[in-house]
Design an enzyme around this catalytic site. Structure first.
Site, PDB file in Angstrom:
ATOM      1  N   TYR A 152       0.950  -1.268   0.068  1.00  0.00           N
ATOM      2  CA  TYR A 152       0.006  -0.013  -0.102  1.00  0.00           C
ATOM      3  C   TYR A 152       0.856   1.407  -0.040  1.00  0.00           C
ATOM      4  O   TYR A 152       0.650   2.172  -0.734  1.00  0.00           O
ATOM      5  CB  TYR A 152      -1.059   0.035   1.258  1.00  0.00           C
ATOM      6  CG  TYR A 152      -1.892   1.171   1.407  1.00  0.00           C
ATOM      7  CD1 TYR A 152      -2.868   1.341   0.277  1.00  0.00           C
ATOM      8  CD2 TYR A 152      -1.574   2.173   2.330  1.00  0.00           C
ATOM      9  CE1 TYR A 152      -3.687   2.523   0.517  1.00  0.00           C
ATOM     10  CE2 TYR A 152      -2.685   2.995   2.674  1.00  0.00           C
ATOM     11  CZ  TYR A 152      -3.589   3.166   1.701  1.00  0.00           C
ATOM     12  OH  TYR A 152      -4.444   4.403   1.774  1.00  0.00           O
ATOM     13  N   LYS A 156       1.399   4.356  -2.840  1.00  0.00           N
ATOM     14  CA  LYS A 156       1.273   5.872  -2.391  1.00  0.00           C
ATOM     15  C   LYS A 156       2.420   6.571  -2.486  1.00  0.00           C
ATOM     16  O   LYS A 156       2.483   7.687  -2.938  1.00  0.00           O
ATOM     17  CB  LYS A 156       0.622   5.911  -1.221  1.00  0.00           C
ATOM     18  CG  LYS A 156      -0.700   5.427  -0.990  1.00  0.00           C
ATOM     19  CD  LYS A 156      -1.779   6.259  -2.093  1.00  0.00           C
ATOM     20  CE  LYS A 156      -3.425   5.674  -1.492  1.00  0.00           C
ATOM     21  NZ  LYS A 156      -4.300   6.495  -2.339  1.00  0.00           N
TER      22      LYS A 156
END
Length: 244
Positions: A152, A156
């Site tokens: 994740y 990002k």
């Protein structure tokens, strides 16, 4: 109104995106409520905005599908005359130690968070009017490096690189490009799969000793999209209550 600002908000049927849509509407923006699949939830957001005297329409789009995203922007132009603000709050999260992560989950996560953000940013770069603002979403985990967030945070990190480069590529257009990087925030995306003890531990980490709320993040978005945020450009705003 010829001078009315128009916002396209993805992921607007729930969580931070919903709060951003309603907050921007309250500030006078006409809003296109972008959503992936929950027709009823998107309709509720539109009804909430219009009941309060605002203007909104819903538009369904998988943000990684460039044709669907183009139609979302078409909806804004056809309904309200143009696009001034783009907020890409749609996202996906998969938590796993890197050693155990299913690569199918990695591919799905990157399709939404990297490709999807890129598609929305590309369309925004082509269509946002002079004086506009593009707001993308990262995560404070890029800096906090919590175990289990490797895939994740990596996705990002790509968003942060995109943000900084797009801000420079928009030179001469009078369009700002920033990213908001929330810390632990009480959304379904964050709470899913976490037990009460984990949630309580994360809530105690900021000096303010609570989780963020969608409204907290929506106010940051509204600032970046509004007149007060015009001199903030090419920044990653770590809105996390002070976690370091």
């Amino acid at each position: 109104m010829a001078d009315q600002r128009v916002a396209v908000v993805t992921g607007a049927s729930r969580g931070i995106g919903r709060a951003a849509a309603t907050t921007l509407a309250a500030a006078g923006h006409a809003v296109v409520v972008g959503y992936a699949g929950d027709d009823a939830a998107a309709k509720q957001v539109v009804e909430q905005i219009t009941a309060a005297g605002g203007q909104a329409v819903a538009g369904r789009a998988d943000i990684a599908d460039e044709q669907a995203v183009a139609k979302l922007f078409d909806t804004a132009e056809q309904s309200f005359g143009g696009v001034d603000v783009v907020v890409n709050s749609a996202g996906r999260m998969s938590l796993s130690p890197i050693a155990d992560l299913d690569l199918a989950d990695l591919d799905a996560l990157h399709r939404t968070n990297i490709r999807g953000t890129f598609v929305v940013a590309r369309e925004a770069a082509r269509r946002v009017r002079t004086g506009g603002a593009i707001v993308l979403f990262s995560t404070s985990v890029v800096g906090l490096q919590f175990p289990g967030y490797g895939a994740y945070a990596a996705s990002k990190g790509a968003v942060e690189a995109m943000t900084l480069i797009l801000a420079r590529e928009m030179r001469g257009r009078d369009v700002t490009v920033n990213a908001v990087a929330p810390g632990p925030t009480a959304t379904d995306l964050f709470l899913d799969g976490k037990d009460e003890a984990t949630v309580e531990r994360l809530a105690k980490q900021p000096p303010l000793e609570r989780l963020g709320t969608p409204a907290d993040l929506a106010e940051v978005v509204a600032f970046l999209a509004g007149p007060g945020g015009r001199w903030v450009n090419g920044q990653i705003v770590r809105a996390n209550g002070g976690i370091i």
